[in-house]
Design a protein around this motif. Structure first.
Motif, PDB file in Angstrom:
ATOM      1  N   CYS A  75       0.873  -1.185   0.095  1.00 32.11           N
ATOM      2  CA  CYS A  75      -0.059  -0.059  -0.028  1.00 32.11           C
ATOM      3  C   CYS A  75       0.797   1.305  -0.170  1.00 32.11           C
ATOM      4  CB  CYS A  75      -0.985   0.035   1.244  1.00 32.11           C
ATOM      5  SG  CYS A  75      -1.951  -1.394   1.237  1.00 32.11           S
ATOM      6  N   CYS A  76       2.284   1.155   0.099  1.00 36.22           N
ATOM      7  CA  CYS A  76       3.129   2.240   0.224  1.00 36.22           C
ATOM      8  C   CYS A  76       2.656   3.272   1.196  1.00 36.22           C
ATOM      9  CB  CYS A  76       2.994   2.980  -0.933  1.00 36.22           C
ATOM     10  SG  CYS A  76       3.797   1.802  -2.194  1.00 36.22           S
ATOM     11  N   HIS A  77       2.412   2.805   2.333  1.00 32.21           N
ATOM     12  CA  HIS A  77       2.018   3.655   3.688  1.00 32.21           C
ATOM     13  C   HIS A  77       2.828   3.409   4.953  1.00 32.21           C
ATOM     14  CE1 HIS A  77      -1.216   6.052   1.809  1.00 32.21           C
ATOM     15  NE2 HIS A  77      -1.753   4.870   1.320  1.00 32.21           N
ATOM     16  N   GLU A  78       3.107   4.207   5.655  1.00 34.05           N
ATOM     17  CA  GLU A  78       3.548   4.052   7.188  1.00 34.05           C
ATOM     18  C   GLU A  78       2.708   4.202   8.239  1.00 34.05           C
ATOM     19  OE1 GLU A  78       6.848   6.818   7.420  1.00 34.05           O
ATOM     20  OE2 GLU A  78       7.818   6.035   5.621  1.00 34.05           O
ATOM     21  N   TYR A  79       2.981   2.940   9.170  1.00 32.77           N
ATOM     22  CA  TYR A  79       1.837   3.237  10.358  1.00 32.77           C
ATOM     23  C   TYR A  79       2.708   2.696  11.629  1.00 32.77           C
ATOM     24  CZ  TYR A  79      -1.255   1.801   6.453  1.00 32.77           C
ATOM     25  OH  TYR A  79      -1.914   1.650   5.355  1.00 32.77           O
ATOM     26  N   THR A  80       2.091   3.016  12.921  1.00 32.72           N
ATOM     27  CA  THR A  80       2.730   3.007  14.245  1.00 32.72           C
ATOM     28  C   THR A  80       3.133   1.509  14.181  1.00 32.72           C
ATOM     29  OG1 THR A  80       1.404   4.601  14.978  1.00 32.72           O
ATOM     30  CG2 THR A  80       2.542   3.222  16.505  1.00 32.72           C
ATOM     31  N   ALA A  81       4.329   1.473  14.751  1.00 27.04           N
ATOM     32  CA  ALA A  81       4.874   0.148  14.993  1.00 27.04           C
ATOM     33  C   ALA A  81       4.334  -0.807  15.986  1.00 27.04           C
ATOM     34  CB  ALA A  81       6.378   0.149  15.160  1.00 27.04           C
ATOM     35  N   ASP A  82       2.881  -0.767  16.010  1.00 24.94           N
ATOM     36  CA  ASP A  82       2.179  -1.533  16.798  1.00 24.94           C
ATOM     37  C   ASP A  82       1.472  -2.671  16.428  1.00 24.94           C
ATOM     38  OD1 ASP A  82      -0.063  -2.321  18.738  1.00 24.94           O
ATOM     39  OD2 ASP A  82       0.128  -0.375  19.671  1.00 24.94           O
ATOM     40  N   ILE A  83       1.505  -3.808  16.955  1.00 26.43           N
ATOM     41  CA  ILE A  83       1.081  -5.138  16.262  1.00 26.43           C
ATOM     42  C   ILE A  83      -0.356  -5.085  15.909  1.00 26.43           C
ATOM     43  CG2 ILE A  83       0.857  -6.364  18.286  1.00 26.43           C
ATOM     44  CD1 ILE A  83       2.059  -8.797  16.835  1.00 26.43           C
ATOM     45  N   SER A  84      -1.162  -4.469  16.961  1.00 23.55           N
ATOM     46  CA  SER A  84      -2.511  -4.139  16.944  1.00 23.55           C
ATOM     47  C   SER A  84      -2.814  -3.396  15.630  1.00 23.55           C
ATOM     48  CB  SER A  84      -3.242  -3.682  18.114  1.00 23.55           C
ATOM     49  OG  SER A  84      -2.924  -2.434  18.442  1.00 23.55           O
ATOM     50  N   VAL A  85      -2.236  -2.151  15.667  1.00 18.09           N
ATOM     51  CA  VAL A  85      -2.412  -1.332  14.397  1.00 18.09           C
ATOM     52  C   VAL A  85      -2.275  -2.154  12.952  1.00 18.09           C
ATOM     53  CG1 VAL A  85      -1.656   0.767  13.204  1.00 18.09           C
ATOM     54  CG2 VAL A  85      -1.820   0.775  15.664  1.00 18.09           C
ATOM     55  N   LEU A  86      -0.915  -2.757  12.884  1.00 20.21           N
ATOM     56  CA  LEU A  86      -0.782  -3.398  11.740  1.00 20.21           C
ATOM     57  C   LEU A  86      -1.770  -4.616  11.417  1.00 20.21           C
ATOM     58  CD1 LEU A  86       3.133  -3.847  12.501  1.00 20.21           C
ATOM     59  CD2 LEU A  86       2.013  -1.982  11.152  1.00 20.21           C
ATOM     60  N   ARG A  87      -2.097  -5.389  12.564  1.00 19.39           N
ATOM     61  CA  ARG A  87      -3.299  -6.262  12.305  1.00 19.39           C
ATOM     62  C   ARG A  87      -4.245  -5.743  11.859  1.00 19.39           C
ATOM     63  NH1 ARG A  87      -1.812 -10.030  17.554  1.00 19.39           N
ATOM     64  NH2 ARG A  87      -0.250 -11.359  16.675  1.00 19.39           N
ATOM     65  N   ALA A  88      -4.603  -4.486  12.079  1.00 21.24           N
ATOM     66  CA  ALA A  88      -5.791  -3.810  11.732  1.00 21.24           C
ATOM     67  C   ALA A  88      -5.713  -3.377  10.125  1.00 21.24           C
ATOM     68  CB  ALA A  88      -6.113  -2.705  12.674  1.00 21.24           C
ATOM     69  N   HIS A  89      -4.597  -3.076   9.853  1.00 18.79           N
ATOM     70  CA  HIS A  89      -4.416  -2.636   8.676  1.00 18.79           C
ATOM     71  C   HIS A  89      -4.428  -3.984   7.514  1.00 18.79           C
ATOM     72  CE1 HIS A  89      -2.630  -0.844   4.785  1.00 18.79           C
ATOM     73  NE2 HIS A  89      -1.624  -1.815   4.985  1.00 18.79           N
ATOM     74  N   GLY A  90      -3.960  -4.867   8.094  1.00 18.74           N
ATOM     75  CA  GLY A  90      -3.830  -6.261   7.327  1.00 18.74           C
ATOM     76  C   GLY A  90      -5.472  -6.761   6.987  1.00 18.74           C
ATOM     77  N   GLN A  91      -6.238  -6.414   7.736  1.00 17.64           N
ATOM     78  CA  GLN A  91      -7.498  -6.894   7.587  1.00 17.64           C
ATOM     79  C   GLN A  91      -8.398  -5.806   6.566  1.00 17.64           C
ATOM     80  OE1 GLN A  91      -8.630  -9.815   8.869  1.00 17.64           O
ATOM     81  NE2 GLN A  91      -6.651 -10.143   9.459  1.00 17.64           N
ATOM     82  N   THR A  92      -8.031  -4.631   6.351  1.00 20.82           N
ATOM     83  CA  THR A  92      -8.767  -3.766   5.234  1.00 20.82           C
ATOM     84  C   THR A  92      -8.726  -4.295   4.090  1.00 20.82           C
ATOM     85  OG1 THR A  92      -6.540  -2.642   4.468  1.00 20.82           O
ATOM     86  CG2 THR A  92      -7.560  -1.673   6.611  1.00 20.82           C
ATOM     87  N   GLU A  93      -9.947  -3.995   3.517  1.00 19.95           N
ATOM     88  CA  GLU A  93     -10.245  -4.647   2.003  1.00 19.95           C
ATOM     89  C   GLU A  93      -9.157  -4.230   1.117  1.00 19.95           C
ATOM     90  OE1 GLU A  93     -14.004  -4.811  -1.151  1.00 19.95           O
ATOM     91  OE2 GLU A  93     -14.137  -3.819   0.784  1.00 19.95           O
ATOM     92  N   LYS A  94      -8.825  -3.299   1.187  1.00 21.39           N
ATOM     93  CA  LYS A  94      -7.682  -2.744  -0.058  1.00 21.39           C
ATOM     94  C   LYS A  94      -6.633  -3.533   0.106  1.00 21.39           C
ATOM     95  CE  LYS A  94      -5.302   1.342  -1.737  1.00 21.39           C
ATOM     96  NZ  LYS A  94      -4.952   2.744  -1.314  1.00 21.39           N
ATOM     97  N   HIS A  95      -6.196  -3.969   1.268  1.00 22.82           N
ATOM     98  CA  HIS A  95      -4.642  -4.452   1.511  1.00 22.82           C
ATOM     99  C   HIS A  95      -4.924  -6.101   1.048  1.00 22.82           C
ATOM    100  CE1 HIS A  95      -1.018  -5.397   3.542  1.00 22.82           C
ATOM    101  NE2 HIS A  95      -1.646  -6.538   3.907  1.00 22.82           N
ATOM    102  N   ARG A  96      -5.997  -6.498   1.563  1.00 23.67           N
ATOM    103  CA  ARG A  96      -6.272  -8.272   1.260  1.00 23.67           C
ATOM    104  C   ARG A  96      -6.290  -8.140  -0.196  1.00 23.67           C
ATOM    105  NH1 ARG A  96     -11.134 -10.365   4.982  1.00 23.67           N
ATOM    106  NH2 ARG A  96     -11.938  -8.140   4.215  1.00 23.67           N
ATOM    107  N   GLU A  97      -6.956  -7.195  -0.932  1.00 21.46           N
ATOM    108  CA  GLU A  97      -6.864  -7.559  -2.258  1.00 21.46           C
ATOM    109  C   GLU A  97      -5.473  -7.401  -2.932  1.00 21.46           C
ATOM    110  OE1 GLU A  97      -8.980  -5.117  -6.232  1.00 21.46           O
ATOM    111  OE2 GLU A  97      -9.284  -4.544  -4.402  1.00 21.46           O
TER     112      GLU A  97
END
Length: 667
Positions: A75-97
């Motif tokens: 996705c070419c985006h930066e996120y907080t290095a928090d495992i819960s934040v990363l997991r939440a991003h991993g569940q987004t529809e855009k990322h999963r596609e």
């Protein structure tokens, strides 16, 4: 209790009651709040073991210089290095596609290609590759770019199971931009880099398309080390006339266009060693032409007229000596059938009845006389069917054109003229076609021209006269050495046709026929002598570069040294290299070469010779072979380009650039 004690007790009670009443009206004191200490939040840092986790390994990466951030490659985006934040991003529809095709194929990250600030997935790269190929296909086959507006949708519906097809987004604007800015520009940059380090010759020709736009095409002829042979590559397509600015194609303007085209790409003018073009005065004039300016600014450059243009002009001048009825007859036949489907259908029946091939009648070109050769062959092939058909047409519909064609078909002398053209025109077309070959045939130029010239001379002049002196001294207009009319050679079919009863009954017309054929041959020889220099020692010496001559001991006795040739090419070989080149030339005929090398074509033979080394790794024939490649790229042994372009769109400058890049891709 005594009175004193009672009074004291009463006073205390009264005072206490008054104090209590005052206290009820006072603001109660603030309660001291209990101060609680804030808990310090622990900042999560990026952990390397996350990269090994199945849910993160395809897309997670560090952010250099910031351990508190994590980056998603997809996705070419930066996120907080928090495992819960990363997991939440991993569940987004855009990322999963974006992640799904990677998980399905279990691809490694090494298969991703870095581009710009992000990394593209292989599916996107494959789609872009398909878009480039489709745009190139349109350019190569002259398919209108407007077709791309519907092609991508067609591919998606036709290949519904293809992920690449669904990723393709290609319309006419994008397709044009790909050809213009990607394919064309890339290929031209590659060619420019080669021309910066190698010597080459320039070939040019002007053409006017069907929209009356005059353009000048430039080609570069050089030795390509990658292909191992001499190649002619399209360089540029320049608009000659510019409305309101340039209204005349002068020599100065054409010369400036040629020079500017190479200079704007940083190509040294010292690398230009030859120039080839047609023989018009603006290109090849002695005093005020493109050639004269090149000789002035590039001393010792080799200038040569295109042999194909010259042969065409020779044939054109000679054909004008024949009766006009021959050309009119060919045009009338074509015009009679051209616009009538009914006549063409009726003529097929006559073709089948006469047992001739079912072919269409051809139209002679207005400007290319050599095209008359194929027209003559077709008419003679169809002569029996034409005679039957126009006999029927003249008797039934009685049209004036049908009557004229019928009379020509029944004229035996008209048929003799066609037999003569069937014999003589292939002499020109054969040589013309030979020099349009993509192979290196410049070594055969002098011999082929001598053979053509002698063949025509032997037809009407005495052999002893032709063979007893140099060709440059033979005068085709010297009547003293002409053969008698009856002994001229005009082809086998003419010899047989002259014996017919109809021809022998009209000896006056037979004499007229022979005179016209003689005039044709004389004019052709005069024009060839005028346009080709049979005393040119440079062209004569090029025969030594043919493999069989270069390896021949007999030829080595005739040409023991290359110095007579080298002194005529100062732009090709410097004087300090003369000795090395001559030594390698003298060594060549005695060097053992395999039969498979000797049997190679000229280009491949010299490319193979260039790679021969001794045990010390020294190239044995490098200097000599480089001279050979320089000689071959000096002159044009193939026809200069004549462009046949389609009607351009409204913005003509876009049209010029489009064809510029289209031609680069095709080449």
């Amino acid at each position: 209790m005594n009175d004193n004690n009672l009074s004291r007790l009463t006073e205390k009670i009264t005072v206490g009651a008054m104090e209590d009443e005052e206290d009820t009206h006072r603001t109660p004191p603030k309660k001291k709040s209990r101060v609680e200490k804030k808990k310090t939040k622990i900042v999560q840092r990026f952990r390397d073991d996350w990269l090994e986790k199945e849910e993160f390994k395809f897309w997670l990466q560090r952010v250099p210089g910031n351990l508190c951030k994590a980056r998603c490659k997809l996705c070419c985006h930066e996120y907080t290095a928090d495992i819960s934040v990363l997991r939440a991003h991993g569940q987004t529809e855009k990322h999963r596609e974006k992640e799904k095709p990677l998980k399905d194929k279990s691809m490694k990250m090494t298969q991703f290609v870095q581009r710009g600030s992000g990394i593209e997935e292989p599916l996107s790269i494959a789609a872009k590759s398909a878009e480039i190929r489709i745009a190139a296909f349109c350019a190569e086959h002259n398919i209108p770019y407007a077709a791309l507006d519907h092609l991508s949708d067609l591919l998606k519906s036709s290949f519904s199971d293809s992920k690449i097809a669904h990723k393709i987004v290609l319309k006419r604007t994008k397709g044009t931009a790909i050809v213009k800015n990607v394919i064309g520009e890339t290929e031209k940059c590659r060619l420019a880099e080669k021309l910066k380090i190698t010597k080459f010759s320039v070939l040019t020709d002007e053409s006017t398309d069907i929209s009356a736009t005059k353009t000048s095409c430039l080609l570069a002829r050089y030795f390509d080390e990658e292909e191992g042979k001499i190649v002619s590559k399209f360089w540029d397509l320049v608009q000659v006339l510019q409305p309101g600015k340039v209204t005349s194609a002068t020599a100065e303007h054409l010369y400036n266009n040629i020079i500017a085209s190479f200079k704007e790409r940083g190509i040294p003018m010292a690398n230009i060693v030859g120039f080839g073009s047609d023989g018009c005065s603006v290109m090849m004039g002695v005093h005020n032409s493109v050639a004269s300016r090149l000789k002035r600014d590039l001393p010792h450059i080799t200038i040569m007229k295109c042999i194909c243009h010259s042969l065409h002009l020779c044939a054109s001048e000679a054909c004008e000596q024949l009766p006009r009825t021959c050309e009119d007859f060919a045009r009338n036949i074509h015009n009679f059938f051209n616009s009538s489907s009914k006549r063409q259908s009726e003529y097929v029946e006559f073709q089948m009845f006469s047992n001739v091939e079912v072919h269409k009648l051809l139209h002679p070109s207005q400007t290319r006389w050599l095209s008359l050769a194929t027209v003559v062959d077709r008419i003679l092939e169809q002569w029996p069917a034409l005679l039957l058909y126009f006999t029927d047409q003249w008797l039934t519909i009685k049209l004036k054109m049908a009557q004229s064609i019928y009379e020509c078909l029944n004229d035996p002398f008209n048929k003799l003229f066609f037999f003569f053209l069937q014999w003589v025109l292939p002499k020109f077309t054969g040589v013309n076609k030979y020099f349009q070959s993509a192979k290196v045939v410049i070594t055969d130029l002098h011999e082929v021209m001598i053979d053509l010239y002698k063949t025509l001379l032997y037809s009407f002049m005495k052999r002893n006269y032709v063979n007893s002196r140099p060709l440059s001294e033979v005068d085709p207009e010297d009547k003293v050495h002409y053969l008698p009319m009856a002994e001229m050679y005009l082809g086998v079919q003419v010899l047989l046709g002259q014996q017919s009863r109809q021809v022998q009954e009209r000896l006056d017309l037979l004499t007229h026929f022979r005179e016209k054929c003689q005039t044709f041959l004389i004019c052709a020889c005069v024009q060839i002598k005028k346009r080709y220099d049979f005393t040119n020692s440079f062209l004569e010496n090029l025969r030594i570069f043919k493999p069989k001559n270069a390896l021949s001991s007999i030829e080595r006795e005739k040409t023991p040294s290359l110095i007579p040739l080298l002194v005529t090419l100062p732009r090709v070989c410097e004087q300090e290299n003369y000795q090395d080149v001559d030594d390698q030339w003298r060594r060549l005929c005695s060097y053992p070469l395999g039969q498979e090398i000797k049997a190679l074509d000229t280009d491949l033979f010299w490319a193979t010779l260039l790679s021969i080394q001794n045990e010390g790794g020294v190239h044995l024939f490098q200097n000599f072979t480089e001279i050979r490649t320089s000689v071959f790229r000096i002159l044009n042994s193939s026809h200069t380009p004549t462009l046949q372009l389609r009607r351009p769109p409204k913005k003509n400058y876009i049209y010029i650039y489009k064809y510029n890049t289209d031609f680069i891709y095709k080449k």
